[in-house]
Design an enzyme around this catalytic site. Structure first.
Site, PDB file in Angstrom:
ATOM      1  N   GLY A   1      59.853  43.608   1.791  1.00  0.00           N
ATOM      2  CA  GLY A   1      58.828  44.171   0.906  1.00  0.00           C
ATOM      3  C   GLY A   1      59.202  45.518   0.328  1.00  0.00           C
ATOM      4  O   GLY A   1      58.421  46.471   0.407  1.00  0.00           O
TER       5      GLY A   1
ATOM      6  N   SER B   1      59.954  46.378  -2.930  1.00  0.00           N
ATOM      7  CA  SER B   1      59.812  46.594  -4.368  1.00  0.00           C
ATOM      8  C   SER B   1      58.952  47.803  -4.694  1.00  0.00           C
ATOM      9  O   SER B   1      59.034  48.351  -5.797  1.00  0.00           O
ATOM     10  CB  SER B   1      59.227  45.349  -5.044  1.00  0.00           C
ATOM     11  N   SER B   2      58.134  48.253  -3.751  1.00  0.00           N
ATOM     12  CA  SER B   2      57.255  49.399  -4.012  1.00  0.00           C
ATOM     13  C   SER B   2      56.754  49.960  -2.690  1.00  0.00           C
ATOM     14  O   SER B   2      57.033  49.419  -1.615  1.00  0.00           O
ATOM     15  CB  SER B   2      56.060  48.975  -4.882  1.00  0.00           C
ATOM     16  N   GLY B   3      56.011  51.051  -2.790  1.00  0.00           N
ATOM     17  CA  GLY B   3      55.278  51.585  -1.650  1.00  0.00           C
ATOM     18  C   GLY B   3      56.109  51.971  -0.446  1.00  0.00           C
ATOM     19  O   GLY B   3      57.194  52.534  -0.558  1.00  0.00           O
TER      20      GLY B   3
ATOM     21  N   ASP C   1      61.783  35.793   0.683  1.00  0.00           N
ATOM     22  CA  ASP C   1      60.346  35.536   0.682  1.00  0.00           C
ATOM     23  C   ASP C   1      59.938  35.258   2.123  1.00  0.00           C
ATOM     24  O   ASP C   1      60.315  34.232   2.703  1.00  0.00           O
ATOM     25  CB  ASP C   1      60.032  34.329  -0.209  1.00  0.00           C
TER      26      ASP C   1
ATOM     27  N   SER D   1      52.006  47.447  10.445  1.00  0.00           N
ATOM     28  CA  SER D   1      50.682  46.838  10.450  1.00  0.00           C
ATOM     29  C   SER D   1      49.736  47.695   9.625  1.00  0.00           C
ATOM     30  O   SER D   1      50.059  48.090   8.514  1.00  0.00           O
ATOM     31  CB  SER D   1      50.194  46.676  11.892  1.00  0.00           C
TER      32      SER D   1
ATOM     33  N   TYR E   1      41.893  40.287   6.104  1.00  0.00           N
ATOM     34  CA  TYR E   1      43.009  41.244   6.148  1.00  0.00           C
ATOM     35  C   TYR E   1      43.081  41.894   7.526  1.00  0.00           C
ATOM     36  O   TYR E   1      44.153  41.949   8.145  1.00  0.00           O
ATOM     37  CB  TYR E   1      42.845  42.304   5.070  1.00  0.00           C
TER      38      TYR E   1
ATOM     39  N   SER F   1      44.440  39.519  10.078  1.00  0.00           N
ATOM     40  CA  SER F   1      45.889  39.309  10.032  1.00  0.00           C
ATOM     41  C   SER F   1      46.629  40.457  10.692  1.00  0.00           C
ATOM     42  O   SER F   1      47.634  40.259  11.382  1.00  0.00           O
ATOM     43  CB  SER F   1      46.357  39.128   8.585  1.00  0.00           C
ATOM     44  N   LYS F   2      46.129  41.670  10.507  1.00  0.00           N
ATOM     45  CA  LYS F   2      46.793  42.837  11.084  1.00  0.00           C
ATOM     46  C   LYS F   2      46.502  42.971  12.580  1.00  0.00           C
ATOM     47  O   LYS F   2      47.369  43.402  13.348  1.00  0.00           O
ATOM     48  CB  LYS F   2      46.368  44.104  10.331  1.00  0.00           C
TER      49      LYS F   2
ATOM     50  N   PHE G   1      47.572  54.976   2.481  1.00  0.00           N
ATOM     51  CA  PHE G   1      48.756  55.446   1.775  1.00  0.00           C
ATOM     52  C   PHE G   1      48.792  54.849   0.377  1.00  0.00           C
ATOM     53  O   PHE G   1      48.262  53.757   0.145  1.00  0.00           O
ATOM     54  CB  PHE G   1      50.037  55.092   2.541  1.00  0.00           C
TER      55      PHE G   1
END
Length: 291
Positions: free
Chosen positions: A8, A10-12, A58, A136, A151, A154-155, A184
């Site tokens: 993951g 691509s950003s952040g 992916d 997480s 959400y 899941s975390k 964030f």
């Protein structure tokens, strides 16, 4: 040279974490789902003259995970550090949120890290060492907000999985850390995604309440911290063998856990609703015909 694979990117937080490890001279495998989303990462790396490997991966696809991890190991050797950062958010009512959206959350936020861990653990066990960092969320440690149950679920599940994995792989010299960031300025924070298309549903008994929550989340996101701070926490967790399994990141996360200690949900909910209404306006009443 430490070999670090991060999902993951691509950003952040993922992007900032990839750059943070690259600045140290580590061999960084900054994974993205498709090449088009990597431009920001690659541009930042070029600007700092940093070297990055950018595999396509992916986390929701078994074949993609196996192929990417195998290719990295064949070309560059064993993976020392896995950072499970890839994640998505969807908000929606428990009763009416489309199940395909709920499944997407679980596939990405829970099964994704599981797939990645299973892919790297055999070679970590063979070498007698390695670090797995599961990124997480504070949502997995605190009470679930309205429309945020899937959400948070899941975390929370990722946190439980991390606990079991911690105990299971510790005898092999492998460390597991579950980082739980607060607010964030990630892609998720900038664009909360209620429902199926990133916008609150315009129909149904929960539509107005869902839109109200989306306004609250947007206001919270305005004060979100820089993702570089979270990236520093990831690096620190990898470097420090004394890092706790559950490690919160951000002042808001620390304050929230301290406030919630010993507080029942029924007592917490009114205080949350007061805070939400102060930012998003009065909570709408349910439609008369749906009560």
């Amino acid at each position: 040279m430490t070999s670090v694979l991060i999902t993951g990117c691509s950003s952040g937080i993922g992007l900032e974490t990839a750059l943070a490890f690259a600045r140290r001279g580590d061999r960084v495998h900054a994974c993205v789902r498709n090449r088009d989303t990597a431009e920001q990462l690659l541009g930042r790396a070029r600007a700092e003259d940093l070297t990055l490997d950018v595999p396509l991966l992916d986390v929701t696809d078994d074949t993609s995970v196996t192929a990417a991890v195998t290719a990295v190991q064949d070309r560059h050797g064993p993976i020392d550090v896995l950072v499970n950062n890839a994640g998505v958010d969807r908000t929606g009512p428990v009763e009416t949120m489309p199940l395909d959206q709920a499944r997407t959350l679980m596939e990405t936020n829970l099964w994704g890290p599981l797939r990645m861990a299973r892919a790297v653990l055999p070679q970590m066990r063979a070498r007698g060492g390695g670090v797995i960092v599961n990124v997480s969320s504070l949502a997995g440690r605190t009470f679930a907000v309205p429309h945020g149950g899937f959400y948070a679920g899941s975390k929370a599940a990722l946190g439980a999985l991390s606990e079991a994995l911690y105990a299971e792989v510790q005898p092999f010299g492998i460390r597991v850390v579950c980082l739980e960031p607060g607010s964030f300025a990630s892609a998720i924070q900038r664009a909360p995604a209620p429902g199926t298309a990133g916008q609150a549903s315009g129909t149904g008994p929960y539509a107005a309440d869902h839109a109200w929550l989306a306004r609250f989340l947007a206001r919270v996101a305005e004060g979100a911290a820089d993702c570089a701070e979270a990236a520093e926490a990831v690096v620190a967790a990898v470097d420090d063998p004394g890092t706790a399994l559950h490690t919160t990141v951000g002042k808001d996360a620390e304050a929230a856990l301290k406030f919630l200690a010993g507080v029942p949900y029924e007592q917490w909910l009114p205080s949350f609703l007061d805070q939400a209404q102060s930012l998003a306006g009065p909570r709408p009443a349910p439609p008369a015909g749906d009560r």
